[in-house]
Design an enzyme around this catalytic site. Structure first.
Site, PDB file in Angstrom:
ATOM      1  NE  ARG A 182       4.160   1.628  -1.418  1.00  0.00           N
ATOM      2  CZ  ARG A 182       5.251   0.923  -1.191  1.00  0.00           C
ATOM      3  NH1 ARG A 182       6.332   1.149  -1.927  1.00  0.00           N
ATOM      4  NH2 ARG A 182       5.287   0.008  -0.256  1.00  0.00           N
ATOM      5  CB  CYS A 212      -0.865   0.035   1.255  1.00  0.00           C
ATOM      6  SG  CYS A 212      -1.819  -1.474   1.500  1.00  0.00           S
ATOM      7  CG  HIS A 264      13.175 -34.995 -31.441  1.00  0.00           C
ATOM      8  ND1 HIS A 264      13.171 -36.291 -31.919  1.00  0.00           N
ATOM      9  CD2 HIS A 264      13.521 -35.080 -30.134  1.00  0.00           C
ATOM     10  CE1 HIS A 264      13.474 -37.119 -30.925  1.00  0.00           C
ATOM     11  NE2 HIS A 264      13.712 -36.405 -29.831  1.00  0.00           N
ATOM     12  N   GLY A 281       1.164  -3.747   4.833  1.00  0.00           N
ATOM     13  CA  GLY A 281       1.804  -5.004   5.241  1.00  0.00           C
ATOM     14  C   GLY A 281       0.785  -6.050   5.639  1.00  0.00           C
ATOM     15  CD  GLU A 333       5.878  -9.596 -22.294  1.00  0.00           C
ATOM     16  OE1 GLU A 333       6.236 -10.176 -21.269  1.00  0.00           O
ATOM     17  OE2 GLU A 333       4.715  -9.246 -22.491  1.00  0.00           O
ATOM     18  CE  LYS A 362       0.954  -6.130 -15.243  1.00  0.00           C
ATOM     19  NZ  LYS A 362       2.076  -7.066 -15.487  1.00  0.00           N
ATOM     20  CE  LYS A 400       8.339 -11.045 -19.352  1.00  0.00           C
ATOM     21  NZ  LYS A 400       7.483 -11.996 -18.771  1.00  0.00           N
ATOM     22  CD  GLU A 433       8.226 -15.329 -18.130  1.00  0.00           C
ATOM     23  OE1 GLU A 433       7.358 -15.751 -18.897  1.00  0.00           O
ATOM     24  OE2 GLU A 433       8.186 -14.202 -17.605  1.00  0.00           O
TER      25      GLU A 433
HETATM   26  O1  M6R Z   1      -2.985 -11.151 -15.524  1.00  0.00           O
HETATM   27  P1  M6R Z   1      -2.597 -12.507 -16.006  1.00  0.00           P
HETATM   28  O2  M6R Z   1      -1.556 -13.164 -15.161  1.00  0.00           O
HETATM   29  O3  M6R Z   1      -3.817 -13.397 -16.179  1.00  0.00           O
HETATM   30  O4  M6R Z   1      -2.021 -12.274 -17.451  1.00  0.00           O
HETATM   31  C1  M6R Z   1      -1.672 -13.350 -18.259  1.00  0.00           C
HETATM   32  C2  M6R Z   1      -0.822 -12.910 -19.426  1.00  0.00           C
HETATM   33  O5  M6R Z   1      -1.542 -12.023 -20.249  1.00  0.00           O
HETATM   34  C3  M6R Z   1       0.470 -12.232 -18.973  1.00  0.00           C
HETATM   35  O6  M6R Z   1       1.216 -13.067 -18.128  1.00  0.00           O
HETATM   36  C4  M6R Z   1       1.335 -11.846 -20.183  1.00  0.00           C
HETATM   37  O7  M6R Z   1       1.787 -12.982 -20.836  1.00  0.00           O
HETATM   38  C5  M6R Z   1       2.500 -10.965 -19.714  1.00  0.00           C
HETATM   39  N1  M6R Z   1       2.502  -9.723 -20.420  1.00  0.00           N
HETATM   40  C6  M6R Z   1       3.827 -11.582 -19.926  1.00  0.00           C
HETATM   41  O8  M6R Z   1       4.863 -10.770 -19.489  1.00  0.00           O
END
Ligand code: M6R
Length: 630
Positions: free
Chosen positions: A40, A2, A522, A115, A506, A625, A503, A499
Site C-alpha cells: 500500500r 498507506c 487509408h 488519507g 503487454e 514496472k 494492455k 490503450e
Molecule cells: O511510470 P510511467 O508512467 O512513467 O511509465 C510509463 C510507461 O512505461 C508505462 O505506462 C507502461 O507503458 C505501462 N506498463 C503500460 O501498462
C-alpha cells in the site's frame, strides 16, 4: 494510500489471571502486519508502542527494511500495545521527519494516518494561533496536534471522546490510529472515506487497513462503517459514531489465505487495481476546491503570470501515460484554447523541439522515474520551459526536478500494466486544464463548476462499469485463442483504442493495434477479414452527433467485411445495436470525460484474457514496472 496496523494484547497480569500465555510482543505483530501491507505504500515506515508510561517510537524513510534495521540498532521495549504505518506520501515528501507516527504533546500521544485531510491548513493556522508548533509538513501532524489539544481541553482523560470531537473538525479522507501514555492497553481509531478493519483474536485485538495486516493471527474481522470511532483493548472493543452514539460494524470471516489477502482477495494486483479505480479518481479529485468553489491546485507552485503567458503546452510521457496525455490534449485545447502537443518522451529531445519560456511542458509519469521522461524534462528546462509533473509517486525524481508537481492519489500501482494510474493521470490532467482555463479566463466560473460536478460523478459511474464486468470477462474467455485484436476510436476514443491495444499486447502477448477510426479507409481496413475481432469505442451521440454518426458508419463498414464487432457505447445509444456482435454499455457522460469509462472494459478484457491463457498478469514477460534506462 498507506498501510495501517494496530495491536493490543494481554498484559502479563491479565494473562496470569486467565491462566493463558502472554500475548505477542506488539512490535512483532506490527512489523509482520506492515510487511503484508507494504504494497500500500513504501516511502517510509514507523511504529509506536506504549511501555512503562512512555511512547517508544521509531520511523525511517524508505522501505520497511530500513525501519527493521533501525529497530535492530535501537530496539524498543517489549509491549502489549502499539501502532504501525507504512506510508505513501501525499502531504510532505518521503523523509524520516514526515514519516508516521507523529508523536506530539511532549511525547504523550502517537498518531498514524491514511488519507488526505482537506482542511488541514485552516486547522493548522488555528492551532498555531493557540501556540502549538509543528515539525513536519504533513496533514497528519495537524490531526495529531488537534487530537492532543482536544484531549487536554476535554480534561477527562477520555481518548475515545477526544477522537470523536477531533474527527468532527476534519474534512476529507482519513483513517487515524492513536495511542496515549495515559492508556497503556488501548488503541483508538477512526475512519472516514478510508479503510479500517478490526481483527478479533483470543484475548487480543487488531486493527488494519485491510485484513492482511492481521491475517497471521485471526480470520475473524469486523468492517468499520463510515464516520465511526473504535476503541480496542485486549479483550473488548467499542464502536461509536463521531458523536459518541453506539454504532455497529459488520462482522465477517476472512476466507482468503495470507497471500491472497494482500491482494484484497483478488487473484492479481492488476485486477485489484482495476477495481480501485473509482477510489483513484475520487482521491485525485479530493481537496481541489476552496469554499467559494474555485479550483485550487496548491501544489502548482509556478508564478501565475508565467502560466498566463503560456502559448504552447507540450505533454511528454511514455506508454500508457502518453495515451493519458493524448486524452488530456483534447480537453486542454478545448477548455483553454492553448495549442497542445503530445510527444513520446524518447522522441521529444532528439527532434530538437521548439520550446521556450512560454512553453509549459507537462510530464506525465506514474512512477516518476521513467528515464526517457526525465531526460525530456531536463531538455525542456534547458530550453527555458517550465515543467509541471503529473505523478503518482511522491518524492520521485521527475516531480522533484520539475518546477511544480501535481500528484495523482491512486495509491501504489504494483501490476506492471498500468490501470488506475491511467485514469488518475487523465483526471489530474483535466484538473490542470480547468485550472489554466480559470486562471486565464477562458471559462466562466459556473462552466468550470459544471465540469467539476460532472467529474465528481465519475467514480460512481466507473463503479457501474466495473459492476458489469461479468459479460466482458465471458467474452474474454471465449476469445482466448484470438490471434489478433483491433481497436478503433475517434477523438478521445482514439487514445482509448491505443490503450486497449497496449494492455492486450503487454499482458496477453496478442498482436493488437489501435487505430483512429477515420484512418481505416487509408489502409487498416485491409486487415479486416472474416472473424477478425474489432473493438470500437463509440462517442456519445449527445452533443457531437456528426462524430458519433461517423463511428457508427465505421462499424457498418468493418461488419460488412466480416469483422466481429465489439462495441463500447453509451447507455441508451441504440444506433449501434444492429451492427454490433457484442455491446458493452457505459453510463452517459460528457464526451471529454468518456475515457474514464470506456477504458475500463478494455482493461478487464485484457486482464481476463491473459489470465485465461495462464499468464502472470502482474509481471508480464520482458517488462518492468519502472523503466529507468533510456
Ligand atoms: O511510470 P510511467 O508512467 O512513467 O511509465 C510509463 C510507461 O512505461 C508505462 O505506462 C507502461 O507503458 C505501462 N506498463 C503500460 O501498462
Amino acid at each position: 494510500m498507506c498501510g495501517i496496523v494496530g495491536y493490543v494484547g494481554p498484559s502479563s497480569q491479565l494473562a496470569d489471571e486467565r491462566g493463558t500465555a502472554a500475548g505477542h510482543d506488539a512490535l512483532d505483530v506490527l512489523v509482520e502486519g506492515l510487511r503484508r501491507l507494504e504494497y500500500r505504500g513504501y516511502d517510509s515506515a514507523g511504529v509506536a508502542v506504549i511501555s512503562d508510561g512512555t511512547v517508544g517510537f521509531r520511523k525511517k524513510a524508505g522501505k520497511l527494511l530500513n525501519l527493521e534495521q533501525e529497530l535492530g540498532e535501537h530496539p524498543l521495549p517489549r509491549s502489549t500495545t502499539g501502532i504501525g504505518h507504512t506510508r505513501w506520501a501525499t502531504h510532505g515528501g518521503p523523509s524520516d521527519l514526515n514519516a508516521h507516527p507523529h508523536v506530539v504533546d511532549g511525547g504523550r500521544l502517537a498518531v498514524i494516518h491514511n488519507g488526505i485531510i482537506e482542511n488541514f491548513a485552516e486547522i493548522k493556522r488555528e492551532l498555531v494561533e493557540k501556540g502549538h508548533e509543528f515539525l513536519s509538513e504533513t496533514d497528519t501532524e495537524v490531526a495529531a496536534v488537534l487530537l492532543a489539544d482536544t484531549y487536554n481541553d476535554l480534561g477527562d482523560q477520555d481518548l475515545t471522546a477526544a477522537m470523536q470531537v477531533a474527527c468532527r473538525r476534519l474534512e476529507g479522507a482519513f483513517t487515524l490510529l492513536a495511542v496515549h501514555v495515559d492508556h497503556p492497553g488501548r488503541v483508538v481509531a477512526a475512519r472516514r472515506n478510508s479503510p479500517l478493519v478490526l481483527g478479533l483474536g483470543e484475548g487480543e485485538n487488531f486493527l488494519g487497513s485491510d485484513v492482511s495486516g492481521f491475517i497471521d493471527y485471526t480470520r475473524s474481522a469486523v468492517e468499520l462503517g463510515q464516520d465511526q470511532v473504535v476503541s480496542i483493548t485486549a479483550d473488548a472493543y467499542e464502536i461509536t459514531d463521531f458523536h459518541g452514539n453506539p454504532a455497529e460494524g459488520k462482522p465477517f470471516e476472512v476466507l482468503w489465505d495470507a497471500a491472497a489477502a494482500e491482494k484484497g482477495g483478488f487473484p492479481s494486483f492488476m485486477e485489484k487495481e482495476i477495481n480501485e479505480q473509482p477510489m483513484a479518481v475520487e482521491q485525485t479529485l479530493m481537496g481541489r476546491t476552496d469554499p467559494d468553489g474555485n479550483l485550487v491546485l496548491d501544489e502548482l507552485k509556478i508564478d501565475e503570470s508565467v502560466l498566463r503567458s503560456v502559448d504552447k503546452i507540450v505533454v511528454v510521457a511514455c506508454g500508457t501515460a502518453a495515451y493519458a496525455g493524448q486524452v488530456a490534449r483534447y480537453a486542454i485545447e478545448h477548455w483553454c484554447r492553448i495549442p497542445t502537443e503530445v510527444e513520446l518522451a524518447h522522441e521529444f529531445r532528439y527532434r530538437d523541439p521548439i520550446v521556450n519560456e512560454r512553453t509549459l511542458v507537462v510530464a506525465l509519469s506514474q512512477s516518476g522515474e521513467t528515464m526517457d521522461t526525465l531526460m525530456a524534462v531536463r531538455h525542456a528546462q534547458e530550453q527555458g520551459a517550465k515543467v509541471v509533473a503529473i505523478c503518482n509517486t511522491n518524492g520521485s525524481t521527475i516531480p522533484r526536478e520539475a518546477d511544480a508537481a501535481l500528484y495523482t492519489h491512486a495509491g501504489p500501482e504494483i501490476a506492471v500494466a498500468s490501470t488506475k494510474a491511467f485514469l488518475a493521470q487523465i483526471t489530474a490532467a483535466y484538473l490542470l486544464g480547468l485550472y489554466l482555463a480559470q486562471l486565464r479566463g477562458n471559462k466562466y466560473k459556473d462552466e468550470i463548476a459544471g465540469i467539476l460536478a460532472e467529474l465528481e460523478t465519475m467514480p460512481a459511474k466507473i463503479q457501474q462499469v466495473i459492476d458489469a464486468q461479468g459479460a466482458v470477462k465471458d467474452l474474454a474467455q471465449s476469445m482466448k485463442d484470438a490471434a489478433s485484436v483491433l481497436f478503433l476510436g475517434r477523438h478521445v476514443g482514439f487514445p482509448v483504442a491505443l490503450e486497449g491495444a497496449l494492455k492486450l499486447k503487454e499482458i496477453a502477448y496478442i498482436h493488437a493495434e489501435g487505430f483512429a477510426a477515420g484512418e481505416l479507409k487509408h489502409g487498416p481496413i485491409a486487415l479486416i477479414e472474416e472473424g477478425q475481432p474489432v473493438f470500437v469505442i463509440v462517442p456519445s451521440p449527445r452533443g457531437r452527433d456528426s462524430l458519433h454518426a461517423k463511428v457508427v458508419s465505421n462499424i457498418q463498414e468493418i461488419r460488412a467485411r466480416g469483422a466481429v464487432t465489439i462495441v463500447i457505447a453509451e447507455e441508451g445509444d441504440e444506433s449501434v445495436a444492429d451492427y454490433a456482435n457484442h455491446v458493452f454499455r457505459v453510463p452517459q457522460s460528457p464526451t471529454l470525460l468518456q475515457p474514464l469509462l470506456t477504458t475500463v472494459p478494455l482493461q478487464i478484457f485484457a486482464c481476463e484474457l491473459a489470465t485465461a491463457k495462464g499468464y502472470d498478469v502482474d509481471q508480464p514477460r520482458n517488462l518492468a514496472k519502472s523503466v529507468t534506462v533510456e
